[in-house]
Design a protein around this motif. Structure first.
Motif, PDB file in Angstrom:
ATOM      1  N   ALA A  39       0.726  -0.991  -0.230  1.00  0.00           N
ATOM      2  CA  ALA A  39      -0.201  -0.157   0.218  1.00  0.00           C
ATOM      3  C   ALA A  39       1.216   1.259  -0.273  1.00  0.00           C
ATOM      4  O   ALA A  39       0.332   2.187  -0.425  1.00  0.00           O
ATOM      5  CB  ALA A  39      -0.948  -0.155   1.585  1.00  0.00           C
ATOM      6  N   THR A  40       2.078   1.079   0.384  1.00  0.00           N
ATOM      7  CA  THR A  40       3.120   2.339   0.765  1.00  0.00           C
ATOM      8  C   THR A  40       3.981   2.686  -0.410  1.00  0.00           C
ATOM      9  O   THR A  40       4.744   3.958  -0.339  1.00  0.00           O
ATOM     10  CB  THR A  40       3.371   2.690   1.736  1.00  0.00           C
ATOM     11  N   LEU A  41       4.459   1.263  -0.833  1.00  0.00           N
ATOM     12  CA  LEU A  41       5.749   1.465  -2.190  1.00  0.00           C
ATOM     13  C   LEU A  41       5.740   1.710  -3.770  1.00  0.00           C
ATOM     14  O   LEU A  41       6.413   1.160  -3.916  1.00  0.00           O
ATOM     15  CB  LEU A  41       6.735  -0.061  -1.471  1.00  0.00           C
ATOM     16  N   GLY A  42       4.472   1.931  -3.715  1.00  0.00           N
ATOM     17  CA  GLY A  42       4.270   2.674  -4.957  1.00  0.00           C
ATOM     18  C   GLY A  42       3.250   1.209  -6.205  1.00  0.00           C
ATOM     19  O   GLY A  42       3.200   0.535  -5.217  1.00  0.00           O
ATOM     20  N   ARG A  43       2.812   1.815  -7.650  1.00  0.00           N
ATOM     21  CA  ARG A  43       2.094   0.535  -7.662  1.00  0.00           C
ATOM     22  C   ARG A  43       2.782  -0.247  -8.770  1.00  0.00           C
ATOM     23  O   ARG A  43       2.293  -1.544  -8.239  1.00  0.00           O
ATOM     24  CB  ARG A  43       1.943   1.786  -9.087  1.00  0.00           C
ATOM     25  N   GLY A  49       6.193  16.508   3.844  1.00  0.00           N
ATOM     26  CA  GLY A  49       7.725  16.601   4.177  1.00  0.00           C
ATOM     27  C   GLY A  49       7.883  15.533   4.477  1.00  0.00           C
ATOM     28  O   GLY A  49       9.488  14.983   4.872  1.00  0.00           O
ATOM     29  N   VAL A  50       6.913  15.062   5.731  1.00  0.00           N
ATOM     30  CA  VAL A  50       7.489  13.883   6.459  1.00  0.00           C
ATOM     31  C   VAL A  50       7.724  12.728   6.112  1.00  0.00           C
ATOM     32  O   VAL A  50       6.719  12.220   4.700  1.00  0.00           O
ATOM     33  CB  VAL A  50       5.624  13.648   7.762  1.00  0.00           C
ATOM     34  N   SER A  51       8.535  12.093   6.651  1.00  0.00           N
ATOM     35  CA  SER A  51       8.717  10.815   5.131  1.00  0.00           C
ATOM     36  C   SER A  51       7.813   9.524   5.677  1.00  0.00           C
ATOM     37  O   SER A  51       7.235   8.976   6.403  1.00  0.00           O
ATOM     38  CB  SER A  51      10.423  10.267   6.464  1.00  0.00           C
ATOM     39  N   ARG A  52       7.741   9.040   4.158  1.00  0.00           N
ATOM     40  CA  ARG A  52       6.858   7.617   4.519  1.00  0.00           C
ATOM     41  C   ARG A  52       7.338   7.032   5.745  1.00  0.00           C
ATOM     42  O   ARG A  52       6.466   6.699   5.926  1.00  0.00           O
ATOM     43  CB  ARG A  52       7.066   6.652   2.816  1.00  0.00           C
ATOM     44  N   TRP A  53       8.294   6.273   5.801  1.00  0.00           N
ATOM     45  CA  TRP A  53       8.495   5.083   7.039  1.00  0.00           C
ATOM     46  C   TRP A  53       7.549   6.221   8.898  1.00  0.00           C
ATOM     47  O   TRP A  53       7.234   5.552   9.490  1.00  0.00           O
ATOM     48  CB  TRP A  53      10.039   4.892   6.742  1.00  0.00           C
ATOM     49  N   VAL A 106       4.236   5.798   8.417  1.00  0.00           N
ATOM     50  CA  VAL A 106       3.578   4.403   8.963  1.00  0.00           C
ATOM     51  C   VAL A 106       3.195   4.162  10.070  1.00  0.00           C
ATOM     52  O   VAL A 106       2.685   3.534  10.994  1.00  0.00           O
ATOM     53  CB  VAL A 106       4.721   3.581   7.796  1.00  0.00           C
ATOM     54  N   ARG A 107       4.434   4.787  10.279  1.00  0.00           N
ATOM     55  CA  ARG A 107       5.241   4.411  12.064  1.00  0.00           C
ATOM     56  C   ARG A 107       4.169   4.602  13.142  1.00  0.00           C
ATOM     57  O   ARG A 107       3.646   4.810  13.836  1.00  0.00           O
ATOM     58  CB  ARG A 107       6.132   4.270  12.133  1.00  0.00           C
ATOM     59  N   ARG A 108       4.208   6.327  12.711  1.00  0.00           N
ATOM     60  CA  ARG A 108       3.582   6.912  13.951  1.00  0.00           C
ATOM     61  C   ARG A 108       1.846   6.888  13.521  1.00  0.00           C
ATOM     62  O   ARG A 108       1.375   7.306  14.725  1.00  0.00           O
ATOM     63  CB  ARG A 108       4.330   8.598  13.985  1.00  0.00           C
ATOM     64  N   HIS A 109       1.530   7.147  12.755  1.00  0.00           N
ATOM     65  CA  HIS A 109       0.221   6.858  12.434  1.00  0.00           C
ATOM     66  C   HIS A 109      -0.867   5.624  11.363  1.00  0.00           C
ATOM     67  O   HIS A 109      -1.467   6.335  12.252  1.00  0.00           O
ATOM     68  CB  HIS A 109      -0.164   8.414  11.563  1.00  0.00           C
ATOM     69  N   MET A 110       0.080   5.446  10.857  1.00  0.00           N
ATOM     70  CA  MET A 110      -0.781   3.552  10.348  1.00  0.00           C
ATOM     71  C   MET A 110      -0.838   2.788  10.968  1.00  0.00           C
ATOM     72  O   MET A 110      -2.296   2.121  11.077  1.00  0.00           O
ATOM     73  CB  MET A 110      -0.099   3.781   9.028  1.00  0.00           C
TER      74      MET A 110
END
Length: 274
Positions: A96-100, A172-176, A179-183
């Protein structure tokens, strides 16, 4: 008030079922050696006060063997479910997060695994990993992650459209970090419920491939081995050799399924009053 009462009942049931399963696991672990003790002076005894589940053709106590077998199945199921759930979480998040392209590859793998009959896939992986304890755990874990991975993927795809996550991405919050803080905190209820619900599938498939001879070695007091051995003696009237271990296995599976349902209710206030 009604919702509070529903959550209280769900919590009590969850705690009672958890304590019962833990007691069976510990008792079976302590009785493993005793489950393999033979005494031909008491062989082929029907259920009685001293031997509630009777004894087999080697004079082994079927109640003790059943407890040991259930304990082994629960431990295998717990380890396999934990590994399978972690695989599902990792691949669901990545999809879901690393692209198509990553999503397409992982979705193809999920479709491939789900297209193979579970029992056949478990057997193939178990054989490839040398059977035994490790082979059974690997077989069950690597074949039972797909449904939970799809749930995780769907939840994250929906969550990505939340305004605060879109704002975090623009800032500009990083993807990781997103994921870690919100998802991941948002996924915790679904992940825990999915983890618990993997247990009954893991236990049943472990017993099934062991029954067919592709799982645990025959010297192990496993439920699948007990049921497989008992098939040769049912025609001689020794019904208790299969009845009580089979019913005990079904009871454990139902308890785990009930645990998952109660956990879902506890983690979802909207369903607590149901």
């Amino acid at each position: 008030m009604r919702e509070s009462s529903g959550r209280r009942r769900a919590l009590i049931w969850f705690a009672a079922a958890g304590v019962l399963l833990a007691a069976v696991t510990v008792a079976g672990l302590l009785l493993t050696e005793q489950a393999m003790v033979s005494d031909f002076s008491r062989k082929d005894l029907a259920p009685c006060f001293r031997y509630p589940f009777g004894t087999d053709w080697m004079g082994r106590d079927m109640f003790v063997r059943t407890l040991a077998g259930l304990s082994l199945s629960i431990r295998i199921g717990a380890l396999a479910a934990a590994v399978g759930a972690l695989v599902a979480l990792a691949l669901g998040v990545a999809s879901a997060t690393l692209g198509r392209k990553t999503d397409a590859v992982i979705s193809w793998i999920i479709d491939l695994v789900m297209g193979i009959p579970h029992i056949l896939l478990v057997m193939l992986i178990s054989i490839a990993c040398g059977k035994g304890f490790f082979g059974v755990v690997a077989g069950v874990a690597l074949s039972h992650w797909t449904s939970l991975a799809r749930v995780v993927r769907g939840e994250i795809l929906q969550l990505r459209q939340a305004p605060y996550l879109l704002a975090a991405e623009k800032l500009g919050v990083s993807r990781w970090r997103r994921v870690r803080r919100h998802m991941l905190p948002h996924l915790l209820p679904q992940f825990l419920a999915g983890l618990i619900l993997l247990f009954p599938h893991a236990i049943l498939h472990e017993a099934a491939i062991t029954f067919l001879g592709f799982g645990l070695p025959p010297e192990q007091p496993a439920i699948g081995i007990i049921l497989s051995e008992s098939m040769r003696y049912l025609t001689t009237g020794k019904w208790w050799l299969a009845l009580f271990p089979g019913l005990s296995l079904v009871a454990v599976v139902v308890l785990f399924a009930s645990l998952g349902e109660r956990l879902r209710r506890l983690l979802s206030p909207a369903s607590a009053h149901e």
